[in-house]
Design a protein around this motif. Structure first.
Motif, PDB file in Angstrom:
ATOM      1  N   ASN A  24       0.827  -1.210   0.000  1.00  0.00           N
ATOM      2  CA  ASN A  24       0.000   0.000   0.000  1.00  0.00           C
ATOM      3  C   ASN A  24       0.862   1.262   0.000  1.00  0.00           C
ATOM      4  O   ASN A  24       0.546   2.236  -0.675  1.00  0.00           O
ATOM      5  CB  ASN A  24      -0.930   0.010   1.218  1.00  0.00           C
ATOM      6  CG  ASN A  24      -1.996  -1.073   1.115  1.00  0.00           C
ATOM      7  OD1 ASN A  24      -2.387  -1.465   0.018  1.00  0.00           O
ATOM      8  ND2 ASN A  24      -2.455  -1.570   2.258  1.00  0.00           N
ATOM      9  N   ASP A  46     -10.000  -0.339  -9.898  1.00  0.00           N
ATOM     10  CA  ASP A  46     -11.133  -0.688  -9.029  1.00  0.00           C
ATOM     11  C   ASP A  46     -11.153  -2.178  -8.687  1.00  0.00           C
ATOM     12  O   ASP A  46     -11.562  -2.557  -7.583  1.00  0.00           O
ATOM     13  CB  ASP A  46     -12.456  -0.280  -9.699  1.00  0.00           C
ATOM     14  CG  ASP A  46     -12.686   1.236  -9.652  1.00  0.00           C
ATOM     15  OD1 ASP A  46     -11.918   1.937  -8.966  1.00  0.00           O
ATOM     16  OD2 ASP A  46     -13.636   1.709 -10.308  1.00  0.00           O
ATOM     17  N   LEU A  62      -4.287   5.677   1.361  1.00  0.00           N
ATOM     18  CA  LEU A  62      -3.846   4.376   0.840  1.00  0.00           C
ATOM     19  C   LEU A  62      -2.799   3.760   1.767  1.00  0.00           C
ATOM     20  O   LEU A  62      -2.692   2.528   1.872  1.00  0.00           O
ATOM     21  CB  LEU A  62      -3.270   4.605  -0.558  1.00  0.00           C
ATOM     22  CG  LEU A  62      -2.847   3.445  -1.431  1.00  0.00           C
ATOM     23  CD1 LEU A  62      -3.867   2.340  -1.411  1.00  0.00           C
ATOM     24  CD2 LEU A  62      -2.647   3.937  -2.860  1.00  0.00           C
ATOM     25  N   PRO A 115      -6.287  -0.125   3.942  1.00  0.00           N
ATOM     26  CA  PRO A 115      -6.198   1.073   3.103  1.00  0.00           C
ATOM     27  C   PRO A 115      -7.569   1.647   2.775  1.00  0.00           C
ATOM     28  O   PRO A 115      -8.553   0.910   2.725  1.00  0.00           O
ATOM     29  CB  PRO A 115      -5.527   0.555   1.836  1.00  0.00           C
ATOM     30  CG  PRO A 115      -5.835  -0.896   1.788  1.00  0.00           C
ATOM     31  CD  PRO A 115      -5.863  -1.348   3.212  1.00  0.00           C
ATOM     32  N   PHE A 164      -9.749   3.775   0.006  1.00  0.00           N
ATOM     33  CA  PHE A 164      -9.790   4.245  -1.381  1.00  0.00           C
ATOM     34  C   PHE A 164     -10.970   5.172  -1.531  1.00  0.00           C
ATOM     35  O   PHE A 164     -12.106   4.726  -1.378  1.00  0.00           O
ATOM     36  CB  PHE A 164      -9.986   3.074  -2.351  1.00  0.00           C
ATOM     37  CG  PHE A 164      -9.048   1.926  -2.105  1.00  0.00           C
ATOM     38  CD1 PHE A 164      -7.705   2.038  -2.409  1.00  0.00           C
ATOM     39  CD2 PHE A 164      -9.507   0.729  -1.554  1.00  0.00           C
ATOM     40  CE1 PHE A 164      -6.838   0.985  -2.187  1.00  0.00           C
ATOM     41  CE2 PHE A 164      -8.648  -0.330  -1.326  1.00  0.00           C
ATOM     42  CZ  PHE A 164      -7.305  -0.204  -1.637  1.00  0.00           C
ATOM     43  N   MET A 166     -10.894   7.592  -4.299  1.00  0.00           N
ATOM     44  CA  MET A 166     -10.971   7.797  -5.737  1.00  0.00           C
ATOM     45  C   MET A 166     -11.214   6.443  -6.409  1.00  0.00           C
ATOM     46  O   MET A 166     -10.756   5.416  -5.915  1.00  0.00           O
ATOM     47  CB  MET A 166      -9.679   8.423  -6.244  1.00  0.00           C
ATOM     48  CG  MET A 166      -9.458   9.828  -5.694  1.00  0.00           C
ATOM     49  SD  MET A 166      -8.277  10.798  -6.661  1.00  0.00           S
ATOM     50  CE  MET A 166      -6.739   9.992  -6.233  1.00  0.00           C
ATOM     51  N   ASN A 167     -11.909   6.463  -7.534  1.00  0.00           N
ATOM     52  CA  ASN A 167     -12.094   5.233  -8.287  1.00  0.00           C
ATOM     53  C   ASN A 167     -11.541   5.404  -9.708  1.00  0.00           C
ATOM     54  O   ASN A 167     -10.894   6.423 -10.003  1.00  0.00           O
ATOM     55  CB  ASN A 167     -13.571   4.792  -8.260  1.00  0.00           C
ATOM     56  CG  ASN A 167     -14.487   5.785  -8.947  1.00  0.00           C
ATOM     57  OD1 ASN A 167     -14.045   6.627  -9.722  1.00  0.00           O
ATOM     58  ND2 ASN A 167     -15.771   5.688  -8.651  1.00  0.00           N
TER      59      ASN A 167
END
Lengths: 422, 422
Positions: free
Chosen positions: A269, A287, B276, B281, B283, B285-286
């Motif tokens: 990570n 994704d 992250l 982690p 997330f 944003m995609n």
């Protein structure tokens, strides 16, 4: 040259070299030409039965120049990295004699003799599975054998390093540390084996090759950009990684899976975090990668102790390390539940490598994947969605051995009569 | 209480408060209860004509307890954060008298009188557009007016901060800095205005509301996890952000768009990088967020100087700040080229806010979007792909003013006779 001009003898060697996956990541160089890293890294060597490069090399007075073929296509050897490896190897070549065949090559002859290199990966190159690491390691290892280079694997690793940084870690099986070194000439930037592949043979590895249409940033330019623009990379390299290296060596030594998993996941990570902290930012995970992480994190949390560690290199593919065969079986069920194959895919090409894990998971045909129940740790609707087509295929493997010479002539990729690819 | 028991007078105030978007990010608390951050942050206030909260507050001896309605539904006020705000405001309330209406409330009365709060966002709450920042700021601002609190906006910002950290930055228009402060009681953790909205009125902002099925980590628990587990967050907060704050203040002062853009983009990316680096982690944003960044980076590089800055909060939505109207027009064309609406969407609901930018871009109907040519900076096949449905809608807006009291009684959300939502 003892062999007379016009004589057509050809001398060949064939070797097999594994790929490796870093669990403490290499990202950033302090010397671009010599490929010297800004921190130590640690990797697991993958079983060459499932992922490896086979390389045949040949030398003959009949060869007009150095040439190389990769996966059936000729590739240029003019790049500085290939040239560095070839120069380093030639300078370390020793006298060679085969009285039966009447071949005698002196140390000095190697400077003038040309080589043919034929290399082949037993896995798709495009999949982003460290093909250059295995490839360069195999090139260096096989040429070193051919040229009768007497240096040990560590010295060879420093040569392979100049071809592709992480290639140096493919010169050993099991668990390998690439020591960054301190010397300006890179002589102490070498790989050493921490433990061989038998030390911790409970581990089972499943690789999810993730479908991606995005063009990826090459790791060479990516790590250069990170070193130049990230405000976090120096702190990572100087403060974070050195502690993790010590802890990871200890975790491997003690076969302490919870620590191993925590360190491997955190470091993967963090590597992707410094990529994101680069300007322009670099995204290697997509994704689907995120969904795989969520699946593993949720399951690990549900179990109360880590069953699986994940790590991602410079691409969206997940490398999932299970602490034993039971965990790998349960992992594969989860992966196939969330990421079933497209309807037109056959099971045999969807899960490759060690297929016995698939059988243990009770999956004998595609229908068995469709019939899988949602894992018990999924409670919400959002997490029971299935994502057909997001994964191209899975490879089941394990930690494996280092490079070997293949003495069986039938496995050579070079025609012993012509010196060209078979 | 001067007003006799049984008397039914109702006193109301209505106010409107903007949202804000951080360009140097707040992520991580040093005190969870008082909401004290680990670093300064800087934001741009967004035009309340397009994104704001309107809140009406009322006080009456007839109210049996404090109650609140948000977007038409009653919500609980029992949370510690609401209670902190209400307590702080009551302790600062002053005497109030309206001779005409015969209302007299002494400082002490406010401790016993109950309030009704009715709040409404002019944008979808689910969109993840800092609705809590605008909401808490508006609650504090309107109650402060009602209770005749005489403190200035900076003092009010310290109260709003205890409701929702970034709410403190919504008490000013233009460009706002939230100073982290040093005091343990948080008294110096306040917002100050760096420049008002007229200082740099060339800027145009386009928000891409990105479709997402993923359940997002709340920012409260997310930042707690980051502070506890990230090996990079301390370095960010202590070494990186302080320098960026100085540089960003200077960039705003000088209207230096290249520096502003570089800092805003880098800091957004670094915020997502420390997310992250969190275990597990986070997330936000995609793949669509990544595509928007790639589009902007490619265009900026092509132009040779930044046309647009991007910043992402705790979700996949992109906030894109163009250096002028011309750039915003070209940006909107690019966004609509890459992210056209679904066939069943009408243009009027696909681009909302300041629609004059849409007209400048030559887009009058859906056909005009279909007819858009690929941007000149796209050369490869992969980057001319269009991604229908990846964006829910766009909002065109600009930097805007701070909170205002709405004196027009028709805009009150509270029925002046009943004291309940209209």
């Amino acid at each position: 040259m003892a062999a007379e001009s016009g004589e057509k003898w050809i001398l060949t060697v064939t070797a097999q070299t594994p790929t490796n996956i870093a669990v403490i990541k290499y990202w950033g160089k302090r010397d671009e030409d010599l490929i010297l890293p800004i921190n130590d890294s640690i990797s697991v060597t993958l079983d060459p039965d499932h992922l490896c490069t086979t390389t045949s090399v040949a030398v003959s007075p009949a060869f007009s120049h150095d040439r190389m073929w990769l996966n059936g296509k000729e590739v240029s050897l003019s790049g500085g990295r290939f040239q560095n490896c070839l120069r380093e190897l030639r300078s370390r070549a020793s006298d060679f004699e085969d009285e039966k065949k009447g071949i005698k090559i002196t140390k000095k002859d190697w400077e003038k003799l040309n080589v043919h290199i034929v290399s082949y990966n037993n896995f798709p190159t495009a999949a982003g599975l460290a093909s250059s690491a295995a490839g360069l390691a195999c090139l260096v290892f096989s040429l070193a054998k051919l040229m009768n280079v007497k240096e040990d694997h560590s010295k060879l690793s420093a040569i392979a390093r100049q071809g592709s940084g992480s290639a140096c870690r493919s010169l050993y099986g099991g668990f390998v540390k690439w020591i960054m070194g301190k010397e300006e000439n890179g002589s102490d930037s070498i790989a050493v084996q921490l433990a061989d592949e038998k030390h911790w043979d409970d581990l089972v590895i499943i690789i999810a090759v993730v479908s991606s249409r995005q063009k990826e940033t090459s790791s060479t330019s990516g790590m250069r950009d990170t070193v130049e623009t990230s405000a976090l990379i120096k702190h990572r390299a100087q403060e974070v990684v050195p502690k993790r290296i010590v802890e990871m060596e200890e975790a491997i030594q003690k076969r302490d899976f919870p620590s191993f998993a925590r360190l491997a996941c955190s470091d993967s990570n963090q590597f992707h975090a410094v990529c994101l902290d680069t300007l322009p930012p670099i995204f290697y995970m997509n994704d689907t990668s995120h969904k795989i992480i969520s699946c593993v994190e949720k399951w690990n949390r549900h179990e109360g102790s880590p069953q699986v560690a994940y790590t991602f290199d410079a691409g969206p593919n997940a490398v999932l390390i299970s602490h034993n065969r039971k965990a790998a079986t349960l992992l594969l069920q989860r992966l196939l539940y969330y990421f079933p194959p497209q309807s037109d895919t056959d099971l045999d090409s969807y899960v490759i490598g060690d297929k016995t894990i698939l059988k243990d998971a009770g999956i004998h045909e595609l229908k068995d994947i469709e019939a899988l129940a949602p894992p018990p740790e999924t409670k919400e609707n959002t997490s029971t969605q299935r994502h057909k087509g997001d994964v191209s295929y899975f490879i089941c493997t394990r930690p494996g051995r280092g490079p070997i010479v293949l003495t069986d002539e039938s496995r050579s990729l070079i025609n012993p009569e012509t010196g060209f690819p078979k």
